[in-house]
Write a protein that holds these residues in place. Structure first.
Motif, short mmCIF file in Angstrom:
data_model
loop_
_atom_site.label_atom_id
_atom_site.label_comp_id
_atom_site.label_asym_id
_atom_site.label_seq_id
_atom_site.Cartn_x
_atom_site.Cartn_y
_atom_site.Cartn_z
N PHE A 174 0.83 -1.21 0.00
CA PHE A 174 0.00 0.00 0.00
C PHE A 174 0.87 1.27 0.00
O PHE A 174 0.49 2.30 0.54
N GLU A 175 2.05 1.18 -0.63
CA GLU A 175 3.02 2.28 -0.59
C GLU A 175 2.46 3.57 -1.17
O GLU A 175 2.72 4.67 -0.66
N SER A 176 1.69 3.48 -2.25
CA SER A 176 1.18 4.68 -2.91
C SER A 176 0.23 5.47 -2.01
O SER A 176 0.02 6.67 -2.23
N ARG A 177 -0.33 4.83 -1.00
CA ARG A 177 -1.28 5.50 -0.11
C ARG A 177 -0.67 5.82 1.24
O ARG A 177 -1.34 6.37 2.12
N PHE A 178 0.63 5.48 1.41
CA PHE A 178 1.27 5.66 2.71
C PHE A 178 1.95 7.02 2.80
O PHE A 178 2.71 7.41 1.91
N VAL A 179 1.67 7.77 3.86
CA VAL A 179 2.34 9.03 4.16
C VAL A 179 2.92 8.91 5.57
O VAL A 179 2.18 8.69 6.53
N ALA A 180 4.24 9.03 5.68
CA ALA A 180 4.89 8.86 6.99
C ALA A 180 4.53 10.03 7.90
O ALA A 180 4.74 11.19 7.54
N PRO A 181 3.98 9.76 9.09
CA PRO A 181 3.70 10.85 10.03
C PRO A 181 5.00 11.48 10.50
O PRO A 181 6.08 10.88 10.39
N GLN A 182 4.89 12.68 11.05
CA GLN A 182 6.08 13.43 11.41
C GLN A 182 6.96 12.68 12.41
O GLN A 182 8.18 12.65 12.28
N TRP A 183 6.33 12.06 13.44
CA TRP A 183 7.13 11.38 14.45
C TRP A 183 7.90 10.19 13.88
O TRP A 183 8.97 9.82 14.37
N MET A 184 7.34 9.57 12.82
CA MET A 184 7.98 8.39 12.26
C MET A 184 9.23 8.74 11.47
O MET A 184 10.08 7.88 11.21
N LYS A 185 9.38 10.02 11.07
CA LYS A 185 10.57 10.40 10.32
C LYS A 185 11.83 10.21 11.15
O LYS A 185 12.91 9.95 10.61
N ALA A 186 11.69 10.32 12.48
CA ALA A 186 12.84 10.07 13.35
C ALA A 186 13.28 8.61 13.26
O ALA A 186 14.47 8.30 13.36
N VAL A 187 12.32 7.71 13.06
CA VAL A 187 12.66 6.30 12.87
C VAL A 187 13.46 6.13 11.58
O VAL A 187 14.45 5.38 11.53
N GLY A 188 13.06 6.83 10.54
CA GLY A 188 13.79 6.75 9.27
C GLY A 188 15.22 7.24 9.39
O GLY A 188 16.13 6.70 8.76
N ARG A 189 15.44 8.24 10.25
CA ARG A 189 16.77 8.82 10.38
C ARG A 189 17.77 7.88 11.07
O ARG A 189 18.97 8.15 11.05
N ILE A 190 17.29 6.79 11.70
CA ILE A 190 18.25 5.85 12.32
C ILE A 190 18.81 4.87 11.29
O ILE A 190 19.72 4.10 11.62
N HIS A 191 18.30 4.91 10.06
CA HIS A 191 18.77 3.98 9.03
C HIS A 191 20.29 4.03 8.85
O HIS A 191 20.95 2.98 8.84
N PRO A 192 20.91 5.22 8.73
CA PRO A 192 22.37 5.24 8.56
C PRO A 192 23.12 4.68 9.76
O PRO A 192 24.27 4.27 9.63
N LEU A 193 22.47 4.68 10.95
CA LEU A 193 23.15 4.21 12.16
C LEU A 193 23.20 2.69 12.25
O LEU A 193 24.13 2.13 12.82
N VAL A 194 22.19 2.01 11.67
CA VAL A 194 22.09 0.55 11.86
C VAL A 194 22.45 -0.24 10.61
O VAL A 194 22.67 -1.46 10.70
N LEU A 195 22.52 0.40 9.45
CA LEU A 195 22.66 -0.37 8.21
C LEU A 195 23.98 -1.13 8.13
O LEU A 195 24.09 -2.14 7.42
N HIS A 196 25.03 -0.69 8.86
CA HIS A 196 26.32 -1.37 8.77
C HIS A 196 26.33 -2.70 9.52
O HIS A 196 27.12 -3.61 9.19
N PHE A 197 25.49 -2.83 10.54
CA PHE A 197 25.46 -4.08 11.32
C PHE A 197 25.08 -5.28 10.45
O PHE A 197 25.81 -6.27 10.40
N PRO A 198 23.93 -5.23 9.75
CA PRO A 198 23.58 -6.40 8.95
C PRO A 198 24.58 -6.65 7.82
O PRO A 198 24.85 -7.81 7.47
N LEU A 199 25.14 -5.60 7.25
CA LEU A 199 26.12 -5.80 6.18
C LEU A 199 27.31 -6.62 6.66
O LEU A 199 27.73 -7.59 6.02
N VAL A 200 27.85 -6.24 7.81
CA VAL A 200 29.04 -6.92 8.33
C VAL A 200 28.70 -8.31 8.86
O VAL A 200 29.35 -9.30 8.52
N VAL A 201 27.67 -8.39 9.68
CA VAL A 201 27.34 -9.66 10.35
C VAL A 201 26.88 -10.72 9.35
O VAL A 201 27.33 -11.87 9.39
#
Length: 734
Positions: free
Chosen positions: A46-73
């Motif tokens: 349902f991506e075309s109908r999804f709009v991220a609420p303002q508070w959820m944008k903070a969740v998106g901003r943690i992506h650069p912090l965690v993405l290296h863990f799965p790559l390495v492990v």
């Protein structure tokens, strides 16, 4: 039966205890990962109908912090599977391997989910974003399926090794696309020497094609091309480069800082609008000089390098890049690099003429920030500076005495400065000067005749001055100097430069007036003070300094027979009749934008339109409220608040302004309530606002001002729903 004789128990003792060895945190991590993957699949459907609420944008901003863990492990787990060649090889490390895989599963699901939220923000290259998103989702789903069926994919089986190779490939592709998305396609290879390509001969080289464009290609195209156009700006063709983006054209030679491109380049590296962005390869000092010189010379796409003087820093840059040509040898020693670095500023660039050369060139960029001391302050390098470009700086006749203190000067450019020519004789002290440019100044033939006795002077440019070819013809018998008066034609019509508004200060008080001028003699300046555009027939003709009785925007254009009318020049002037004796801020500004706190509102210093100037009081989470005090009552009828609008910077006009007045802070009455107009999507991005409150004339000793920031940015804004800022720098009472 003896357990040692039971083949099944002897071969796989871990198989019988696997479930018992699974701890509660294993199960918790697995169930969280399972939930996040399920939620991710639902959101993708349902991506075309999804709009991220303002508070959820903070969740998106943690992506650069965690993405290296799965790559390495997950990479480690895949390698572990590949090197396990026998059944016995993985037995002693099996629990460790399962923990690695579970950590990879958990962090991959968090990274994929946060990455999906982050993808809803703007500014990413669409095609790369789509591929990175789907490979990231594939890694998350792939890893949880592998963990769920790990009992069937024992490491020594050939199917497990095929799965591991496939998994490592997907991980590598996802990581590579993520790197491209963040840093550009050439981030890894940009520091490496570029592949050797056939160099164009210096005689055939074009300034734009062979010097400027390669710099833009290396440092700017990654974010501004046909597929990715941050700020609606594309730079890969001449037409799109000249067009600019949503913030406007990239250059404007009528502005002191030469426009948006150099403005963004000179911002502090930590500023989010600095270009290139932090983390990408930055422009060198030579490249900044090149771009500034190209813009100052008219940003021509057809100019040849061979038309430049050998003393021109752009010519020297071309020699370094393209090779060929002849570099002059000098008999003086090089300056201390530390001294050069100390004297370099954002708007005064000192650089060697060429590699290994002791000769230096100096370029000045910002008219508004220029002071006479900026020239005298270079005295420590007087014996190394051979070229100086002061085009469009407010250099006056009295400054020529300072310029005469640079004995090694070979080239001096004074185009469109405030030189009148009365002290040109000072330059006779420059015994090595070969090239002098006075185009666009007020010099006359009588002024330039004093240069006749200079033995080293070879060429003088007097384009767009009162010096005529017939004057030069009569003068040639007295000197060997070649005078260039410009191209003369009865069929070619050129456009005039805009007039110059001489007042640097936008705040007028007392009997101050507004002064206009034009460098080309015989030019008529027409102006307006009512907001309309000046024309060649009905607008007021400038004959003497303009007096104003209220806040006024002056617009002016230049006209002359045989020329096209100029573009407009404009400036807003604030009138300040009653100096404010003291200020007390009721609400403190945001710590990011404190300016000079209370003193900001009455210091008489007008900020430029850059939000990073350090002269703006910024408010976002609280209202702007302040008291203004006068020792003696003033008979006032107007309060003007100077504010900033920067739509891209989230800075909007206030939704409401209240002005109160009275004898003291305990006896105030409401004088005026103002609801400023809201900007629309098509509004000018950056503008200096004057919020005016008119009221019945009365005696006032205390004024209170309250301005309310916008609570939610409009739906058309990239930051829709977020709070807006208000920026204030001065208040004027009339």
């Amino acid at each position: 039966m003896n357990p040692k004789n039971n083949p099944a128990q002897h071969q796989f003792p871990e198989e019988n205890t696997r479930e018992k060895s699974t701890s509660w945190w294993d199960r918790l991590a697995y169930h969280i990962a399972f939930f996040l993957n399920g939620l991710l699949i639902f959101l993708l459907i349902f991506e075309s109908r999804f709009v991220a609420p303002q508070w959820m944008k903070a969740v998106g901003r943690i992506h650069p912090l965690v993405l290296h863990f799965p790559l390495v492990v997950l990479m480690l787990y895949g390698v572990w599977v590949l090197i396990s060649g026998k059944k016995e090889s993985g037995r002693w490390n099996q629990r460790l391997a399962e923990i690695l895989l579970l950590i990879g599963v958990f962090t991959a699901s968090v990274a994929a989910f946060s990455g999906f939220i982050l993808s809803k923000e703007e500014g990413y290259e669409l095609e790369t974003l789509v591929w990175h998103k789907w490979t990231g989702v594939a890694v998350s789903l792939f890893s949880i399926i592998w963990y769920s069926y790990r009992h069937y994919f024992l490491p020594w089986k050939i199917t497990s090794k095929i799965v591991a190779v496939s998994f490592i490939a997907v991980l590598t592709i996802a990581g590579h696309l993520g790197g491209n998305l963040t840093h550009g396609n050439d981030f890894l290879i940009s520091p490496l020497p570029a592949p050797e390509k056939k160099k164009v001969a210096i005689e055939d080289a074009l300034v734009y094609d062979d010097l400027v464009q390669p710099v833009l290609q290396q440092k700017c195209y990654a974010c501004h091309n046909g597929e990715k156009s941050k700020g609606d700006l594309q730079m890969h063709t001449r037409e799109l480069l000249a067009k600019g983006g949503k913030s406007g054209m990239l250059w404007d030679t009528t502005k002191a800082d030469l426009g948006l491109l150099l403005q963004r380049i000179h911002l502090p590296a930590e500023d989010k609008k600095h270009m290139p962005p932090r983390g990408k390869v930055q422009l060198t000092d030579d490249e900044v000089m090149l771009l500034a010189a190209w813009i100052k010379s008219g940003s021509r796409f057809d100019q040849k390098v061979s038309t430049l003087s050998p003393q021109d820093p752009v010519y020297s840059y071309a020699i370094n890049i393209l090779g060929g040509g002849r570099i002059e040898e000098y008999d003086f020693v090089a300056a201390d690099p530390a001294a050069i670095q100390k004297l370099n500023t954002n708007y005064r660039l000192i650089r060697p003429l060429s590699a290994e050369s002791p000769a230096l060139s100096v370029n000045f960029y910002n008219r508004a920030s220029f002071k006479s001391e900026d020239v005298a302050g270079l005295s420590a390098l007087a014996n190394q500076i051979v070229s100086m470009d002061l085009s469009k700086m407010p250099v006056k006749d009295e400054d020529l005495k300072s310029l005469a203190q640079f004995p090694e000067l070979r080239k001096l450019i004074l185009n469109f400065t405030d030189i009148e020519g009365k002290t040109l004789g000072e330059l006779r002290k420059l015994t090595r000067l070969r090239e002098l440019s006075l185009s666009g100044t007020q010099v006359t033939i009588a002024d330039v005749k004093v240069l006749a006795g200079m033995p080293s002077l070879q060429k003088v440019y007097v384009w767009s001055t009162s010096v005529k070819p017939e004057d030069i013809s009569a003068f040639k018998v007295q000197t060997k100097i070649q005078f260039e008066t410009g191209y003369q034609s009865d069929t070619v019509i050129l456009a005039l430069n805009p007039p110059i508004i001489e007042n640097q200060n936008q705040i007028l008080s007392g009997n101050a007036t507004i002064k206009l001028k034009h460098q080309i003699p015989g030019t008529t300046i027409r102006y307006t003070i009512d907001g309309s555009e000046p024309d060649s027939l009905t607008s007021l003709v400038y004959k003497e300094p303009i007096r104003i009785a209220k806040n006024t925007k002056v617009k002016a254009r230049a006209f002359k027979s045989g020329w096209y009318g100029s573009k407009g020049a404009e400036k807003f002037f604030f009138l300040s009749a009653f100096p404010i004796d003291s200020v007390r801020l009721i609400t403190p500004p945001d710590p990011k934008y404190p300016a000079q706190k209370d003193a900001t509102l009455a210091d008489g210093i007008k900020s430029d339109n850059s939000q990073s100037s350090g002269k703006w009081l910024g408010y976002r989470d609280t209202d702007f409220q302040t008291y203004l005090f006068f020792r003696k009552p003033v008979h006032a009828q107007n309060v003007t608040i100077s504010m900033l609008q920067s739509i891209n910077g989230y800075i909007f006009p206030p939704v409401k302004v209240e002005v109160w007045g009275g004898a003291n802070e305990n006896n105030l009455k409401l004088l005026k309530t103002i609801t400023p107009d809201r900007p629309v999507k098509e509004s000018q991005n950056v503008d200096n606002l004057a919020i005016e409150a008119d009221f019945q004339p009365q005696d006032i000793s205390c004024i209170k001002i309250k301005a309310v920031p916008l609570n939610k940015l409009p739906a058309w804004h990239p930051g829709k729903g977020e709070k807006g800022w208000i920026f204030v720098d001065d208040v004027f009472v009339n």
